[in-house]
Enzyme design. Structure first.
Site, short mmCIF file in Angstrom:
data_model
loop_
_atom_site.label_atom_id
_atom_site.label_comp_id
_atom_site.label_asym_id
_atom_site.label_seq_id
_atom_site.Cartn_x
_atom_site.Cartn_y
_atom_site.Cartn_z
N GLU A 99 0.85 -1.20 0.00
CA GLU A 99 0.00 0.00 0.00
C GLU A 99 0.89 1.25 0.00
O GLU A 99 2.03 1.22 0.48
CB GLU A 99 -0.93 -0.08 1.23
CG GLU A 99 -1.78 1.12 1.54
CD GLU A 99 -2.80 1.49 0.47
OE1 GLU A 99 -2.43 1.56 -0.72
OE2 GLU A 99 -3.95 1.75 0.83
N ASP A 100 0.36 2.33 -0.53
CA ASP A 100 1.15 3.56 -0.60
C ASP A 100 1.31 4.22 0.77
O ASP A 100 2.41 4.60 1.16
CB ASP A 100 0.55 4.54 -1.62
CG ASP A 100 -0.94 4.81 -1.41
OD1 ASP A 100 -1.53 4.31 -0.43
OD2 ASP A 100 -1.53 5.52 -2.25
N ASP A 103 -2.92 6.11 6.75
CA ASP A 103 -3.31 7.41 7.30
C ASP A 103 -4.21 7.13 8.52
O ASP A 103 -3.71 6.85 9.60
CB ASP A 103 -4.00 8.17 6.16
CG ASP A 103 -4.33 9.60 6.48
OD1 ASP A 103 -3.59 10.23 7.23
OD2 ASP A 103 -5.34 10.11 5.97
N PHE A 152 -0.29 16.51 3.69
CA PHE A 152 -0.82 15.80 2.53
C PHE A 152 0.27 15.70 1.48
O PHE A 152 0.76 16.71 0.99
CB PHE A 152 -2.07 16.48 1.97
CG PHE A 152 -2.78 15.59 1.00
CD1 PHE A 152 -3.66 14.62 1.46
CD2 PHE A 152 -2.55 15.69 -0.36
CE1 PHE A 152 -4.30 13.75 0.57
CE2 PHE A 152 -3.18 14.84 -1.26
CZ PHE A 152 -4.06 13.87 -0.79
N ARG A 165 0.79 11.71 -9.68
CA ARG A 165 1.23 10.32 -9.43
C ARG A 165 2.57 10.02 -10.10
O ARG A 165 3.30 9.13 -9.68
CB ARG A 165 0.19 9.33 -9.97
CG ARG A 165 -1.14 9.35 -9.25
CD ARG A 165 -1.96 8.13 -9.66
NE ARG A 165 -3.37 8.24 -9.32
CZ ARG A 165 -3.88 7.93 -8.13
NH1 ARG A 165 -3.11 7.51 -7.15
NH2 ARG A 165 -5.18 8.04 -7.90
P1 IMP Z 1 -6.67 5.65 5.34
O1 IMP Z 1 -7.81 4.70 5.10
O2 IMP Z 1 -7.13 6.92 6.02
O3 IMP Z 1 -5.50 5.03 6.05
O4 IMP Z 1 -6.23 6.19 3.94
C1 IMP Z 1 -5.45 5.48 3.08
C2 IMP Z 1 -5.60 6.02 1.69
O5 IMP Z 1 -5.84 7.43 1.67
C3 IMP Z 1 -4.31 5.83 0.95
O6 IMP Z 1 -4.31 4.61 0.26
C4 IMP Z 1 -4.28 7.01 0.01
O7 IMP Z 1 -4.92 6.66 -1.20
C5 IMP Z 1 -5.06 8.08 0.70
N1 IMP Z 1 -4.19 9.06 1.36
C6 IMP Z 1 -4.01 9.22 2.70
N2 IMP Z 1 -3.14 10.22 2.96
C7 IMP Z 1 -2.75 10.68 1.75
C8 IMP Z 1 -1.82 11.71 1.34
O8 IMP Z 1 -1.15 12.41 2.14
N3 IMP Z 1 -1.69 11.88 0.01
C9 IMP Z 1 -2.36 11.15 -0.92
N4 IMP Z 1 -3.22 10.18 -0.59
C10 IMP Z 1 -3.42 9.95 0.74
MG MG Z 2 -4.54 4.30 -1.79
#
Ligand code: IMP
Ligand code: MG
Length: 175
Positions: A99-100, A103, A152, A165
């Protein structure tokens, strides 16, 4: 609407160096004769997957899944939806979710739950970036590339409204 060149947070060289080290960590954790099945989460993880597997010296297979958790912009909707499922089953395989960024953790918690239900032999998670201060759920991530503060970020697969991207580095948009 930010449209300027993002400021570099992690250079392309920083990212590649860390990914090589992560591949080493992963390599040491699995017996050398065992294959790994890497499941990348689209779209953000596509570059991370590509660079990670190119520095892994064992048999790997790959698959892709897509989920949607964010509307356009930078705020989480809090809800996770599967948009594309895997092509093949996970039973008996050593699965690593790629995963990237983690958050709030909601996306990964959801993914781990549905993939664990498919009876992999092992299930671990590799995330290029982690923002621990934003966590809403305690999710286990065995391999983390970089821990970052609550900004972000874009680039190296990560987008803002589908843009950026393609940047080879991780950057922060000018506010
Ligand atoms: P989570 O479910 O809140 O952990 O969010 C995960 C997803 O939110 C990641 O797979 C990203 O696609 C997106 N995301 C969260 N933070 C960022 C950021 O700083 N930049 C770009 N995408 C983000
Ligand atoms: Mg993502």
């Amino acid at each position: 609407m930010p449209d300027l060149t993002p400021n570099v947070m992690l250079s392309a060289a920083d990212v590649q160096t860390r990914i090589t080290a992560l591949a080493g960590e992963i390599s040491r954790d699995y017996p050398p004769n065992e294959d790994l099945h890497l499941v990348a989460i689209l779209k953000g993880a596509f570059l991370f997957l590509g660079d990670l597997i190119r520095v892994m010296d064992r048999n790997v297979t790959i698959d892709f899944m897509a989920v949607s958790s964010y509307a356009k912009g930078t705020t989480s909707s809090g809800e996770v939806r599967m948009v594309k499922d895997l092509d093949s089953g996970l039973e008996g395989r050593n699965v690593i979710i790629v995963e990237d960024i983690v958050d709030t953790g909601l996306t990964l918690a959801y993914l781990q739950e549905i993939l664990r239900a498919r009876s992999p032999k092992t299930l671990r998670t590799a995330c290029l970036l982690s923002k621990p201060s934003r966590r809403k759920i305690d999710v286990k991530v065995e391999y983390i590339g970089f821990t970052i503060e609550d900004r972000f970020v874009v680039g190296y697969g990560l987008d803002y409204a589908e843009k950026y991207r393609n940047l080879p580095y991780i950057g922060v948009l000018n506010e």
